[in-house]
Scaffold this active site. Sequence first.
Site, mmCIF file in Angstrom:
data_model
loop_
_atom_site.group_PDB
_atom_site.id
_atom_site.type_symbol
_atom_site.label_atom_id
_atom_site.label_comp_id
_atom_site.label_asym_id
_atom_site.label_seq_id
_atom_site.Cartn_x
_atom_site.Cartn_y
_atom_site.Cartn_z
ATOM 1 C CB SER A 120 -5.945 -0.045 8.137
ATOM 2 O OG SER A 120 -6.253 -0.824 7.025
ATOM 3 C CG HIS A 141 -3.075 2.880 4.321
ATOM 4 N ND1 HIS A 141 -3.857 3.828 4.934
ATOM 5 C CD2 HIS A 141 -3.871 1.796 4.160
ATOM 6 C CE1 HIS A 141 -5.056 3.343 5.129
ATOM 7 N NE2 HIS A 141 -5.098 2.114 4.666
ATOM 8 C CD GLU A 153 -2.738 7.478 5.703
ATOM 9 O OE1 GLU A 153 -3.365 6.403 5.652
ATOM 10 O OE2 GLU A 153 -3.048 8.401 6.466
ATOM 11 C CG ASN A 191 -8.158 3.701 8.177
ATOM 12 O OD1 ASN A 191 -9.290 3.766 7.691
ATOM 13 N ND2 ASN A 191 -7.204 2.986 7.626
HETATM 14 N N1 NAD Z 1 -10.088 -3.716 3.167
HETATM 15 C C1 NAD Z 1 -9.731 -2.461 3.016
HETATM 16 O O1 NAD Z 1 -10.545 -1.601 2.582
HETATM 17 C C2 NAD Z 1 -8.325 -2.038 3.343
HETATM 18 C C3 NAD Z 1 -7.868 -0.773 2.905
HETATM 19 C C4 NAD Z 1 -6.540 -0.418 3.162
HETATM 20 C C5 NAD Z 1 -5.710 -1.284 3.865
HETATM 21 N N2 NAD Z 1 -6.195 -2.490 4.293
HETATM 22 C C6 NAD Z 1 -5.262 -3.373 5.011
HETATM 23 O O2 NAD Z 1 -4.759 -4.341 4.087
HETATM 24 C C7 NAD Z 1 -4.515 -5.580 4.772
HETATM 25 C C8 NAD Z 1 -5.282 -6.686 4.086
HETATM 26 O O3 NAD Z 1 -6.663 -6.378 4.090
HETATM 27 P P1 NAD Z 1 -7.690 -7.082 3.084
HETATM 28 O O4 NAD Z 1 -8.962 -6.342 3.200
HETATM 29 O O5 NAD Z 1 -7.039 -7.290 1.753
HETATM 30 O O6 NAD Z 1 -7.844 -8.524 3.814
HETATM 31 P P2 NAD Z 1 -8.395 -9.884 3.189
HETATM 32 O O7 NAD Z 1 -8.974 -10.634 4.330
HETATM 33 O O8 NAD Z 1 -9.224 -9.634 1.970
HETATM 34 O O9 NAD Z 1 -7.033 -10.623 2.688
HETATM 35 C C9 NAD Z 1 -6.007 -11.050 3.531
HETATM 36 C C10 NAD Z 1 -5.286 -12.203 2.837
HETATM 37 O O10 NAD Z 1 -4.075 -12.489 3.551
HETATM 38 C C11 NAD Z 1 -3.883 -13.892 3.547
HETATM 39 N N3 NAD Z 1 -2.993 -14.206 4.669
HETATM 40 C C12 NAD Z 1 -3.271 -14.168 5.990
HETATM 41 N N4 NAD Z 1 -2.154 -14.470 6.704
HETATM 42 C C13 NAD Z 1 -1.166 -14.705 5.793
HETATM 43 C C14 NAD Z 1 0.215 -15.025 5.908
HETATM 44 N N5 NAD Z 1 0.804 -15.179 7.101
HETATM 45 N N6 NAD Z 1 0.945 -15.170 4.779
HETATM 46 C C15 NAD Z 1 0.364 -15.030 3.556
HETATM 47 N N7 NAD Z 1 -0.945 -14.710 3.383
HETATM 48 C C16 NAD Z 1 -1.693 -14.542 4.496
HETATM 49 C C17 NAD Z 1 -5.285 -14.475 3.665
HETATM 50 O O11 NAD Z 1 -5.310 -15.822 3.184
HETATM 51 C C18 NAD Z 1 -6.094 -13.512 2.797
HETATM 52 O O12 NAD Z 1 -6.180 -13.975 1.461
HETATM 53 C C19 NAD Z 1 -4.876 -5.350 6.236
HETATM 54 O O13 NAD Z 1 -3.733 -4.973 6.943
HETATM 55 C C20 NAD Z 1 -5.867 -4.192 6.146
HETATM 56 O O14 NAD Z 1 -5.937 -3.436 7.328
HETATM 57 C C21 NAD Z 1 -7.464 -2.895 4.040
#
Ligand code: NAD
Length: 290
Positions: A120, A141, A153, A191
């Site tokens: 993000s 993104h 994005e 963001n």
């Molecule tokens: N939540 C949102 O609205 C959103 C929107 C756009 C982008 N993002 C980005 O997407 C990414 C993930 O966010 P999310 O909300 O899905 O998080 P989340 O916490 O729901 O999921 C993250 C997952 O990654 C796994 N994980 C952690 N370290 C790991 C590794 N080394 N190898 C394999 N798996 C691993 C965890 O077990 C977990 O299941 C982040 O970078 C976040 O900034 C989030």
Amino acid sequence: MAETKSLAVVGGGQMGSGIAQLGAMHGLHVWLLDTDSAALSRATKSISSSLQRFVSKGQLSQAARTEALKRLKCTSNIEDLRSADFVVEAIVESEDVKKKLFIELDKITKSSAILASNTSSISITRLATATSRPRQVIGMHFMNPPPVMKLVEIIRGADTSDETYHATKALAERFRKTVICSQDYSGFIVNRILMPMINEAFITLYTGVATKEDIDTGMKLGTNHPMGPLELADFIGLDVCLSIMRVLHTGLGDSKYAPCPLLVQYVDAGRVGRKCGIGVYDYRKQSPRL
Ligand SMILES: NC(=O)c1ccc[n+]([C@@H]2O[C@H](COP(=O)([O-])OP(=O)(O)OC[C@H]3O[C@@H](n4cnc5c(N)ncnc54)[C@H](O)[C@@H]3O)[C@@H](O)[C@H]2O)c1
């Protein structure tokens, strides 16, 4: 560059599971990797029911749903990603953790593979320096939830090649997304604008200007936002919001991006939003807003 046929998604949380679903729906062979097997079970369930919702709405046939599910495989073994043409990383929003993963992906995947991050806010240029192929590293993104939201994005790092950009854009368009392109500065476009608004909503709550309900209603009915900023923060995850604010604060060096102490306190208390049942609102009770 050859057409992308196989996709690997690393991180099976709310974003990774949605990105894996998009790949499978659009004909790609998909590996979804998570180090946590419980996350993979949750992802499989949520993908299966999300695809069923597409069928119920008449947007996907039952046969296409079955085929999509067949194309999706889950794993906790990074070696399974060897054959992927394109990898999208969607793990925790931490530069150190992401860099470690990029180092591993760089070793394991074939030399032609593109390594994309769904970050993000974190610098794509710095993630790329962890690899031996900075020309093939890019930001892709997706918005939450990826199967529904229309935007992707794309962020080009300092060394991202035109070929990598065009392959990433083609993949996003195959997923029927509209693409916008950002320079690689903290928070990119969406963001950079959204998170300071969410942070300001926390400051408004923290300083006692109004209740959480009035802040959200004000922004929904007063500015035509589909969700209030505090509800949206719970939906995104307060931990994710805090990480992004910290990246903006450090990366852009302006005190206006300092995270609100209330946001910090909620995250310290483990109140990270919908995914854990409590954030600004409490989702564990009968009524979603207590
Ligand atoms: N939540 C949102 O609205 C959103 C929107 C756009 C982008 N993002 C980005 O997407 C990414 C993930 O966010 P999310 O909300 O899905 O998080 P989340 O916490 O729901 O999921 C993250 C997952 O990654 C796994 N994980 C952690 N370290 C790991 C590794 N080394 N190898 C394999 N798996 C691993 C965890 O077990 C977990 O299941 C982040 O970078 C976040 O900034 C989030």
